[in-house]
Design an enzyme around this catalytic site. Sequence first.
Site, mmCIF file in Angstrom:
data_model
loop_
_atom_site.group_PDB
_atom_site.id
_atom_site.type_symbol
_atom_site.label_atom_id
_atom_site.label_comp_id
_atom_site.label_asym_id
_atom_site.label_seq_id
_atom_site.Cartn_x
_atom_site.Cartn_y
_atom_site.Cartn_z
ATOM 1 N N HIS A 203 0.979 -1.376 -0.119
ATOM 2 C CA HIS A 203 0.081 -0.008 -0.198
ATOM 3 C C HIS A 203 1.038 1.320 0.059
ATOM 4 O O HIS A 203 1.954 1.367 0.583
ATOM 5 C CB HIS A 203 -0.836 -0.104 1.334
ATOM 6 N N ASP B 228 3.184 -4.420 8.141
ATOM 7 C CA ASP B 228 2.007 -3.486 7.984
ATOM 8 C C ASP B 228 0.716 -4.614 7.935
ATOM 9 O O ASP B 228 0.325 -5.392 7.308
ATOM 10 C CB ASP B 228 1.945 -3.020 6.373
ATOM 11 N N GLN C 59 -4.473 -5.167 7.234
ATOM 12 C CA GLN C 59 -5.581 -5.988 6.527
ATOM 13 C C GLN C 59 -5.467 -7.355 7.237
ATOM 14 O O GLN C 59 -6.130 -8.142 6.888
ATOM 15 C CB GLN C 59 -5.296 -6.027 5.029
ATOM 16 N N LYS D 85 -10.505 -0.502 10.488
ATOM 17 C CA LYS D 85 -10.649 -1.793 9.651
ATOM 18 C C LYS D 85 -10.974 -3.112 10.601
ATOM 19 O O LYS D 85 -11.544 -4.080 9.783
ATOM 20 C CB LYS D 85 -9.441 -1.989 8.773
ATOM 21 N N CYS E 4 -4.755 2.594 -3.589
ATOM 22 C CA CYS E 4 -3.578 3.028 -2.973
ATOM 23 C C CYS E 4 -2.422 2.068 -3.177
ATOM 24 O O CYS E 4 -1.510 1.877 -2.301
ATOM 25 C CB CYS E 4 -3.816 3.191 -1.621
HETATM 26 N N1 7TS Z 1 -1.938 -0.661 4.743
HETATM 27 C C1 7TS Z 1 -2.964 -1.397 4.010
HETATM 28 C C2 7TS Z 1 -2.411 -2.803 3.706
HETATM 29 C C3 7TS Z 1 -4.114 -0.928 3.802
HETATM 30 O O1 7TS Z 1 -4.877 -1.691 3.043
HETATM 31 C C4 7TS Z 1 -4.358 0.432 4.225
HETATM 32 C C5 7TS Z 1 -5.694 0.955 3.846
HETATM 33 C C6 7TS Z 1 -3.348 1.334 4.819
HETATM 34 C C7 7TS Z 1 -2.035 0.465 5.142
HETATM 35 C C8 7TS Z 1 -3.688 2.544 5.406
HETATM 36 O O2 7TS Z 1 -4.474 2.558 6.610
HETATM 37 P P1 7TS Z 1 -5.059 3.857 7.415
HETATM 38 O O3 7TS Z 1 -5.940 3.254 8.115
HETATM 39 O O4 7TS Z 1 -3.765 4.591 7.869
HETATM 40 O O5 7TS Z 1 -5.587 4.697 5.891
HETATM 41 N N2 7TS Z 1 -6.502 0.573 2.737
HETATM 42 C C9 7TS Z 1 -7.219 0.944 2.074
HETATM 43 C C10 7TS Z 1 -7.990 0.393 0.990
HETATM 44 O O6 7TS Z 1 -7.658 -0.863 0.795
HETATM 45 N N3 7TS Z 1 -9.121 0.994 0.806
HETATM 46 O O7 7TS Z 1 -9.143 1.945 1.463
HETATM 47 C C11 7TS Z 1 -8.401 2.050 2.337
#
Ligand code: 7TS
Length: 409
Positions: free
Chosen positions: A121, A198, A201, A224, A364
């Site tokens: 990501h 990371d 997910q 999430k 992303c």
């Molecule tokens: N890493 C992964 C694997 C992600 O899927 C996401 C967000 C992030 C980092 C960033 O997370 P945040 O909470 O700091 O924003 N992924 C997604 C997506 O797949 N669609 O919208 C956000």
Amino acid sequence: MNIQDIRSYFPILHQEVNGNPLVYLDSAATSQKPVKVIEALDEYYREYNSNVHRGVHTLGTRATDGYEGAREKVRKFINAKHIQEIIFTRGTTTSLNTVAASYARANLKEGDEIVITYMEHHSNIIPWQQVAKSTGATLKYIPLQEDGTISLEDVRNTVSTNTKIVSVMQVSNVLGVINPIKEITKIAHENGAIMVVDGAQSTPHMNVDVQDLDCDFFALSGHKMCGPTGIGVLYGKKELLENMEPVEFGGEMIDFVDLYDSTWKELPWKFEGGTPIIAGAIGLGAAIDFLEEIGLDNIQAHEHKLAAYALNKMNEVEGMTIYGPKDASKKAGVVTFNIADVHPHDVATVLDAEGIAVRAGHHCAQPLMKWLKASATARASFYLYNSEDEIDKLVEGLVKTKEYFSDVF
Ligand code: 7TS
């Protein structure tokens, strides 16, 4: 796991969108929230809203207990050894940026290497690009196999004794691939590098044990995993965090402030400058209680079943391209696809008219899109509250989409 019971905990699911029952298939972007979490936030604001770590008044003490109690819940949830290893942040993005800004900038120099993968990501790419630019270190990518998985041989061929940081996602938000983090960590450590994970997910969907993985840092996002937005966690091994400088300076994180110099609080508070995300942490604690009540093993088995069902059904639709492993056993509950020549935004728009929420775009992960040779894709992502009926509706919607566009063109 009774799906009707599970669905009854999520008030948002019981509504119509564009005249159809909502089918929410966008949990990889953000999950929905159970009543328990909504009530925890409501209770905090109605009954004991107060700042933490400050006064002796009753509300303040209750808020501090709630906030620090949530930290212990997170510690147990990911099986960290020490409570000092759990830092509350705004989310995965902030957690990864903290490692990059604090650990990496202080420890890397020209000639050093940072290793990531093509499936990351943006939040696990750009912080390392910035570190590479400012320290002179080199950013290297582990290639992907044909089906989008990573081979340990490629990891061994990419990581070297010049590598100082390896940073890999545990589960891909696009391909649903589950990466062998424990084995990658071992290779990183054998080469003298630290391992960053990371977990945005993975924590919503499977049991995570940071001691078993032996990773050095681990990032997650509350929103999430049934928790509120604006709260996340950075786990780091105590001995590393103790030697790192804070990234944000101000209230809350100091021990003593003099005119020209200051000292920091001990872990974990030295990394939590300013009034912390009190309601968010309490909400995340309630989300963890909820997930643990249902059981992460049950959630993972349910999603695995849904992914297998979806792959089967979707493959029957003519003109369907599904990205990533075709074998559901290698996948979490994410199916990314394109259908014939229809633009994914059009797919998402037609599905939305049917009440079905999917995401379209680059997710992303633009380097991964380049690797897939697709400028954009559509993505359906499942969680504990989704059912096979909903996948049937998705497939009906996809057939309709294809027919609609083949009539138009
Ligand atoms: N890493 C992964 C694997 C992600 O899927 C996401 C967000 C992030 C980092 C960033 O997370 P945040 O909470 O700091 O924003 N992924 C997604 C997506 O797949 N669609 O919208 C956000």
